[in-house]
Design a protein around this motif. Structure first.
Motif, PDB file in Angstrom:
ATOM      1  N   LYS A 254       0.900  -1.164   0.000  1.00 63.86           N
ATOM      2  CA  LYS A 254       0.000   0.000   0.000  1.00 63.86           C
ATOM      3  C   LYS A 254       0.931   1.203   0.000  1.00 63.86           C
ATOM      4  N   ASN A 255       1.609   1.373  -1.117  1.00 62.97           N
ATOM      5  CA  ASN A 255       2.808   2.213  -1.145  1.00 62.97           C
ATOM      6  C   ASN A 255       2.493   3.699  -1.267  1.00 62.97           C
ATOM      7  N   ALA A 256       3.328   4.495  -0.631  1.00 70.50           N
ATOM      8  CA  ALA A 256       3.149   5.947  -0.666  1.00 70.50           C
ATOM      9  C   ALA A 256       4.051   6.566  -1.728  1.00 70.50           C
ATOM     10  N   GLY A 292       2.255   3.095  -6.556  1.00 69.88           N
ATOM     11  CA  GLY A 292       2.074   4.131  -5.525  1.00 69.88           C
ATOM     12  C   GLY A 292       0.608   4.507  -5.475  1.00 69.88           C
ATOM     13  N   SER A 293      -0.134   3.880  -4.564  1.00 69.81           N
ATOM     14  CA  SER A 293      -1.586   4.065  -4.559  1.00 69.81           C
ATOM     15  C   SER A 293      -2.031   5.126  -3.549  1.00 69.81           C
ATOM     16  N   ARG A 294      -1.100   5.600  -2.715  1.00 68.51           N
ATOM     17  CA  ARG A 294      -1.431   6.703  -1.791  1.00 68.51           C
ATOM     18  C   ARG A 294      -0.490   7.847  -2.137  1.00 68.51           C
ATOM     19  N   PRO A 395      -6.785   0.341 -10.524  1.00 67.65           N
ATOM     20  CA  PRO A 395      -6.476   1.703 -10.964  1.00 67.65           C
ATOM     21  C   PRO A 395      -7.130   2.751 -10.065  1.00 67.65           C
ATOM     22  N   VAL A 396      -6.792   2.722  -8.796  1.00 69.79           N
ATOM     23  CA  VAL A 396      -7.441   3.592  -7.810  1.00 69.79           C
ATOM     24  C   VAL A 396      -6.370   4.191  -6.908  1.00 69.79           C
ATOM     25  N   VAL A 397      -6.323   5.527  -6.834  1.00 70.69           N
ATOM     26  CA  VAL A 397      -5.369   6.162  -5.926  1.00 70.69           C
ATOM     27  C   VAL A 397      -6.084   7.195  -5.067  1.00 70.69           C
TER      28      VAL A 397
END
Ligand code: NAD
Length: 488
Positions: A254-256, A292-294, A395-397
């Motif tokens: 859940k990478n920043a 990088g989703s966050r 495909p969600v950030v």
């Protein structure tokens, strides 16, 4: 309608058909249609594969390292000779843009084989000479090992595991994902074409809870190298812990992506920053453990960054993976498509404001029935909500603002995962400080997914245990034995 392709296991150098009646269909996610069947392996197939590997082990492990390296290079040659076929198959199986498969993923699979072939020729014993005599350390292969890989980067991750295992003299029973089994099957066929020693690499297809579980629990398997979800990783650890079986677990993330104002302020660097952050968010439709989703943005540039980012996301073309202009393909399966849509609904219910996307897409033409979701950007969610702590893998950030370095670190570290992060700043002191404070295994500064295969790869916390890559993988697949000689 074209006939279904029927895949086979590879056991002891032979192609073996599975039970056709219970074989799960393999779908093209861009069209929703089945195009192949994956053999439904069983515990007895796993047992046959382990026995074949055990029979091959004495000869394979006794070969000079250079000879094993030659076999791996020969397999890489054969793969490169058919690179277009492999890229097409990978694109159809997983729905990824053909360009991504052809230019990055399949070349990387060949590179994995070549990298570990070279490593085999450089893997040396350590020695220590001192008051405690002369010590040297032998490194022996473990025997027969199990390699279990996921669907998101099918051949890339399959070869990332089997190459170091084979290079160090082990024999392998591998299980690719039943959702994307085609390129592993094709690679197995290539080993037969080039006369790879039978039984050295065995591939058993089928469902995770059947074939994967039987492989992990087989007493003849000396180590398990697994890449996949945290939930399955936990089940594997629950078996391998009491059995004292060596395990390497590469799990979710859940990478920043952390964007400081100083990086965004410099107009000469802004374009590259935005392009890379978009790629990090949406490559392979967000179905990469390192995505990088966050996205965390320093508050003073939040609004400007958001608007420039959204403009780029709006311009991303989703559609037919075989169209060279396509940047986003479908989600890999109907079940995963449903899961990602449920995550978007959850984000809305948590108070998230969807800035773009948020729905399924229906491209025109042959992909009208595919499992597409528009690239989705959400703001207004705090760090503790499920949308910001649980892996979505689509495909969600989300976007969040931070005030200073300490706040950036607190937000970045506010998940149970710890795989990777990317940090964007022009300040050297800040880059080093933030990198040191991040709880994760991989940090990129002013870039994303730039990989030197010699470096350790893996995560902390719920992202896994152990490291792959370079000598870490060579060490994982060998057992050290220290020999001490008294010299006086
Ligand atoms: P998954 O855990 O469902 O399946 C992975 C593999 O394990 C498949 O081959 C599956 O058949 C098998 N499997 C399933 N149940 C099993 C069981 N009980 N025992 C043994 N094997 C079993 O994962 P997935 O959905 O295929 O892949 C997506 C996940 O993988 C995401 O969480 C992603 O973050 C993670 N991933 C991690 C990395 C990394 O390097 N850390 C890389 C890629 C993907």
């Amino acid at each position: 309608m074209t006939a279904l392709l029927h895949l086979t296991h590879l056991i002891g150098g032979e192609a073996r058909a599975g039970d056709a009646a219970s074989a799960p269909p393999v779908h093209d996610p861009a069209t929703g249609t089945a195009f192949a069947t994956c053999p439904a392996g069983s515990a007895s197939d796993v047992d046959a594969a382990v026995r074949a590997a055990q029979a091959a082990f004495p000869a394979w492990s006794s070969l000079p390292n250079e000879t094993r390296a030659r076999w791996l290079n020969q397999l890489a040659d054969a793969l490169e000779a058919r690179i277009d076929d492999f890229a097409q198959a990978e694109s159809r199986d997983g729905g990824k843009p053909l360009k991504l498969a052809r230019e990055i993923e399949i070349p990387r699979a060949a590179q994995n084989l070549r990298f570990f072939a070279a490593a085999a020729t450089q893997f040396a014993s350590e020695s220590h000479h001192g008051q405690a005599g002369l010590n040297y350390t032998l490194r022996a292969p473990l025997g027969v090992v199990g390699c279990i890989s996921p669907w998101n980067l099918p051949l890339y991750l399959f070869t990332w595991k089997i190459a170091p295992a084979l290079a160090t003299g082990n024999c392998v029973v591998a299980k690719p994902s039943e959702i994307t089994p085609v390129t592993a099957w094709m690679l197995g066929e290539l080993t037969r074409d080039i006369g790879f020693p039978p039984g050295v690499l065995n591939i058993v297809h089928g469902l995770g809870p059947v074939v994967g579980k039987a492989l992990v629990e087989h007493p003849g398997i000396k180590a398990v190298s697994f890449t996949g979800s945290t939930a399955v990783g936990r089940q594997i650890a629950a078996h391998c812990g009491p059995a004292l079986k060596k395990t390497s677990l590469e799990l979710g993330g859940k990478n920043a992506t952390v964007v400081f104002a100083d990086a965004f302020a410099d107009p000469s660097r802004r374009e590259r920053l935005l392009d890379t952050v978009v790629r990090a968010a949406f490559q392979n439709s967000g179905q990469i453990c390192l995505c990088g989703s966050r996205i965390l943005i320093e508050r003073s540039v939040y609004a400007d960054f958001r608007d420039a980012f959204l403009a780029r996301v709006h311009a991303l073309r989703a559609g037919d993976p075989f169209d060279p202009a396509t940047r986003l393909g479908p989600l890999v399966s109907r079940a995963h498509f449903d899961k990602v849509l449920a995550c978007i609904a959850l984000a809305r219910s948590e108070g998230g404001h969807v800035l773009c996307g948020g729905d399924a897409l229906q491209p025109e033409g042959r992909c009208a029935d595919g499992w597409f979701i528009a690239p989705t950007v959400i703001e207004g969610l705090g760090p503790e909500c499920r949308s910001n702590t649980e892996e979505i893998f689509g495909p969600v950030v989300t976007l969040q603002a931070f005030d200073d370095d300490a706040h950036a670190l607190a937000l970045a570290n506010a998940t149970p995962y710890g795989l990777s992060a990317s940090v964007w700043t022009q300040r050297l002191d800040r880059a080093h400080r933030i990198a040191a404070g991040l709880h994760c295994g991989i940090v990129w500064i002013n870039t994303w997914l730039l990989r030197d295969l010699r470096t350790p790869f893996g995560g902390v916390g719920q992202s896994g245990m152990g490291r792959e890559g370079g000598m870490e993988a060579m060490r994982f697949f060998t057992e050290p034995k220290n020999i001490c000689i008294q010299l006086d």
